[in-house]
Write an enzyme that holds these catalytic residues in place. Structure first.
Site, PDB file in Angstrom:
ATOM      1  N   ASN A   1       1.652  -0.433   7.756  1.00  0.00           N
ATOM      2  CA  ASN A   1       2.492  -1.490   7.187  1.00  0.00           C
ATOM      3  C   ASN A   1       2.373  -1.517   5.664  1.00  0.00           C
ATOM      4  OD1 ASN A   1       3.358  -2.289   9.726  1.00  0.00           O
ATOM      5  ND2 ASN A   1       1.737  -3.794   9.963  1.00  0.00           N
TER       6      ASN A   1
ATOM      7  N   HIS B   1      -3.630  -2.489  14.203  1.00  0.00           N
ATOM      8  CA  HIS B   1      -3.627  -3.735  14.971  1.00  0.00           C
ATOM      9  C   HIS B   1      -5.032  -4.118  15.426  1.00  0.00           C
ATOM     10  CE1 HIS B   1       0.960  -3.686  15.994  1.00  0.00           C
ATOM     11  NE2 HIS B   1       0.700  -3.802  14.712  1.00  0.00           N
TER      12      HIS B   1
ATOM     13  N   TYR C   1       1.379   4.795  14.217  1.00  0.00           N
ATOM     14  CA  TYR C   1       1.068   4.135  12.955  1.00  0.00           C
ATOM     15  C   TYR C   1       0.359   5.085  11.988  1.00  0.00           C
ATOM     16  CZ  TYR C   1       2.440  -0.490  14.640  1.00  0.00           C
ATOM     17  OH  TYR C   1       3.165  -1.571  15.094  1.00  0.00           O
TER      18      TYR C   1
END
Length: 823
Positions: free
Chosen positions: A225, A283, A292
């Site tokens: 992210n 996460h 990811y």
């Protein structure tokens, strides 16, 4: 299901309409993670006289389109056709009427986050096609004008500074802004200044920096992210011609704001990011190298490339962490271009993102990173990539990616000076993400474990609805002759209650992850992991505390040169339901009927055949390998505690929609049918102290399997609640997992641990781990004399003698392996 902190609630929409990572996949043809072939868009496009913003904007556009290429080349022509087909289809369906409520009828109303997020992605694909010579939309003024109107419509009705975030944060802060900024880069010379200012201002509201979650300002961004947001902020800075914003983007990679706490260029010891042992977690508790991790590699690599040789170049000396990750983190989990499913989390449920596409994305990111990496790294990576590309004939890489990635790959494949690396071999214990990978020349086996530290599964936003048992010791067998095993409709059609390697309560389960946001199920067991010896052999264990059931089991695996031994002990349940251990559930594809032989007798090949095979000693499945069912010490004479072998050939029909209803990753309702051969051990109803033992012989012939069963080159010497152990005398190998203090295979342990010992002419080597992370020190008494210590980790103390004694300081080692070499 335990819901994680709010920082884990965003989906990674890479499968169908992803923003940052999926530009390399043809069905997406957008996203910007790939740039032109080596030599394009690098330092050569920077001159002292050039405006730095114009230079970098042109480079950003090249990253999206691939720059110059030969459209007559068959590989490029095929990629152009796919791009043109997708873009022109969306162009035809684009609603250009004055009173429209949405740009596309299936994305109505446009105000919904999932709808405007996907709308921007489609506009980006059309913009890429328009900017790419050779498509039917190439350089079209009509298309450009329609795109400008479409951007105004979305800004007015859906995505602007007056709207508060609602629904899924990811569309507001990553999905929509990334696609919007990419589109603006491609249309920058045509967008009116006032419009561009409005779009940049909107993105500035929802992505002011890479450091924080905008809708939860106290939450720091991590991993993929953060990398995605850094790219978005950089593009925003270029379009606004704002030096401070570009600095903010660059510094976000290193987390200058928080003094490197969440830097992408550092090894973590908990939470999200890269670990020194090669693990990657996102996460908080999910093994996520394949999705990811790949996104992080792609986005960080893209930004490094984008800003190279400018005033905002990434100069953090710790970028070596990213470079080292290629071989430490990614290479062990890529098999002939396939990304192993045990590292892809809920993405396995995405119809448009099978293992070969995620593998292709990772390969593209690696080659992108090679363009600007130190020469020694780049040379090794290109050799790796060339080997992967050459070996995967089932899903040719060049047919999976877009123009930018094709240009780079062809430069590698066509260069005779670059060797094609052989298939990686070795044993890899990823203690920090509860994964084990064992690789031999013709096959690989991945073991997916879970614990109170690493989630058994992640589900949410309608994804991975049947992932209940994927972290309960599932074994993924990869065969170089069948690269479609897991990518050919496996997850849509497999019996989710019978995943290979798992011991399960046969109770009926409800769908998981049907609500908004994502959540993880983190079990309560401490033991998950094991030890690796000499990078070649290994042992692993997991205590199974089943979710929603009284089922308990002690499971262990031992990894040898040509075999994997699986043991189970103390299998107990009291819910009145049958308990099964699944040996194999092989995807035979649409029409496969390979021969199954049991104890030398060929079994029926018709679909629907099933049988109980009491007393079976071995089985062989043509094209896959052998299975041996040896006697073992814990096997009781009383059949009530034993496990009977069962077999089934079945044809299963399912839909991707049944396991994924996500807003932008939901599967189709089209029925899909595949054949399966399942072998399992039936422990009966509510077993007490049941056990099992089986041996996988991947790639072995029927004759070799029969010989192995008869000669037993590996002996099972313990399989109980105290220890599970094997001895391979031919290799001088003894391996054991101790659940408590005790003795097995001549070894005596003072407490729980995993041990692998090998003796040879040159001496002996020893590996010890504490996968439960509960001990402080472990003392081992060896069954042979020790004269001297050749080498040892600083955590290992050896007392020589007739029976050598080894003391290992395991406290704080997080389940990692401790080693010593002795004489």
């Amino acid at each position: 299901m335990r819901m994680p902190h709010s920082g884990s609630t965003g989906p990674r929409r890479r499968a169908i309409l992803a923003a940052s990572a999926a530009s390399t996949l043809l069905p997406l043809a957008a996203g910007g993670t790939a740039r032109a072939a080596s030599g394009s868009g690098t330092a050569s496009d920077v001159t002292p006289e050039a405006d730095p913003y114009d230079t970098l904007l042109a480079r950003a556009a090249t990253q999206l389109t691939g720059g110059e290429f030969d459209a007559a080349d068959p590989d490029f022509a095929a990629a152009l056709k796919v791009l043109d087909t997708q873009a022109s289809g969306w162009w035809r369906d684009l609603d250009r009427s004055a009173g429209r409520a949405a740009l596309w009828s299936d994305l109505s109303p446009a105000k919904e986050p999932g709808n405007f997020g996907q709308s921007y992605t489609r506009l980006r694909t059309i913009a890429i096609a328009r900017a790419t010579p050779g498509t039917s939309l190439g350089d079209s003024t009509e298309v450009a004008d329609a795109l400008l109107e479409a951007l105004r419509f979305l800004h007015t009705d859906a995505y602007n500074t007056t709207r508060p975030e609602s629904g899924n944060w990811w569309f507001w802060e990553i999905g929509a802004p990334r696609a919007l900024m990419d589109t603006c880069v491609l249309l920058r010379e045509k967008i009116p200044a006032a419009d561009l200012t409005a779009y940049v201002s909107t993105v500035a509201k929802f992505v002011p920096n890479p450091d924080r979650r905008t809708n939860i300002p106290t939450l720091s961004e991590t991993g993929a992210n953060r990398a995605d947001k850094a790219v978005i902020v950089a593009l925003r800075g270029l379009l606004a011609r704002d030096a401070d914003t570009l600095t903010l983007a660059r510094d976000g990679l290193s987390d200058v704001r928080d003094k490197g706490k969440n830097s992408l260029f550092t090894y973590v010891t908990s939470g999200d990011g890269f670990y020194e042992d090669g693990s990657f977690v996102q996460h908080g508790s999910v093994a996520y190298t394949g999705t990811y991790g790949s996104v992080l590699l792609g986005s960080a690599g893209q930004l490094i490339s984008l800003l190279a040789d400018s005033d905002w170049a990434v100069t953090d000396p710790k970028t070596s962490v990213l470079y080292e990750a290629v071989e430490r983190t990614f290479s062990p989990v890529v098999f002939d271009g396939l990304m192993m499913d045990a590292l892809r989390g809920r993405a396995t449920s995405r119809e448009k993102a099978p293992d070969h596409k995620d593998g292709a994305a990772a390969l593209s990111h690696i080659l992108q990173l090679a363009d600007g990496a130190p020469a020694a790294y780049a040379a090794r990576w290109r050799a790796l990539a060339k080997g992967w590309i050459r070996r995967n004939k089932t899903h040719p890489y060049l047919s999976l990616v877009g123009v930018p990635a094709i240009a780079r790959a062809k430069a590698v494949v066509d260069d005779a000076a670059i060797p094609a690396a052989d298939r990686l071999t070795g044993h890899f214990a990823f203690a920090d993400m509860d994964r084990v990978v064992h690789r031999r020349p013709g096959w690989a086996l991945t073991l997916s474990l879970s614990s109170k530290r690493i989630a058994a599964y992640e589900a949410g936003n309608g994804e991975n609805l049947h992932g209940w048992y994927t972290g309960d010791g599932m074994t993924y067998l990869y065969d170089g002759d069948d690269l479609g095993q897991f990518g050919d409709g496996f997850w849509a059609t497999v019996d989710p209650y019978r995943l290979p390697g798992t011991t399960v309560d046969t109770r009926e389960r409800a769908d998981i992850g049907t609500g908004g946001g994502t959540g993880t199920y983190v079990p309560k067991n401490a033991v998950a992991g094991g030890a690796a010896l000499d990078g070649r052999y290994g042992a692993a264990a997991m205590e199974l505390l089943a979710d929603g059931s009284t089922l308990r089991a002690r499971k262990a695996w031992f990894f040898l040169d040509n075999a994997v031994v699986a043991l189970g002990a103390d299998i107990t349940a009291s819910d009145g339901r049958s308990i099964e251990t699944v040996v194999e559930n092989r995807n035979l594809h649409a029409d496969g009927a390979p021969r199954l032989t049991v104890d030398g007798r060929r079994q029926p090949s018709r679909t629907g055949w099933s049988a109980s095979l009491p007393g079976a000693r071995w089985a062989h499945l043509e094209g896959t390998g052998g299975y041996v069912f040896p006697d073992h010490p814990a096997q009781p004479s009383d059949s009530r505690g034993g496990a009977a072998l069962r077999a089934l050939r079945e044809e299963r029909t399912g839909t991707w929609r049944a396991i994924n209803t996500g807003a932008d990753t939901g599967g189709s309702t089209t029925p899909l049918t595949r054949r399966y051969l399942t072998l399992w051990l039936d422990h009966g109803v509510s077993p007490t102290a049941s056990s099992y033992a089986y041996v996988l012989l991947p790639g072995a012939s029927a004759a070799a399997t029969a010989v192995w069963s008869h000669t037993r080159p590996v002996r099972i010497v313990a399989n109980n609640a105290t220890a599970q152990a094997v001895e391979a005398r031919r290799h001088g190998l003894v391996a054991a997992h101790f659940w408590q203090p005790g003795s097995a295979a001549g070894l005596t342990a003072s407490g729980p641990c995993t041990v692998v010992v090998r003796r040879g002419a040159a001496g002996m080597s020893l590996a010890v781990a504490d996968p439960g992370r509960t001990g402080t020190t472990v003392t081992l008494e060896l069954p042979f004399p020790v004269r001297e210590v050749v080498s040892a980790d600083d955590t290992v103390t050896v007392t020589p003698g007739r029976r050598g004694v080894v003391t290992v300081r395991v406290a704080g080692s997080r389940g990692h392996t401790h080693t010593a070499r002795l004489r």
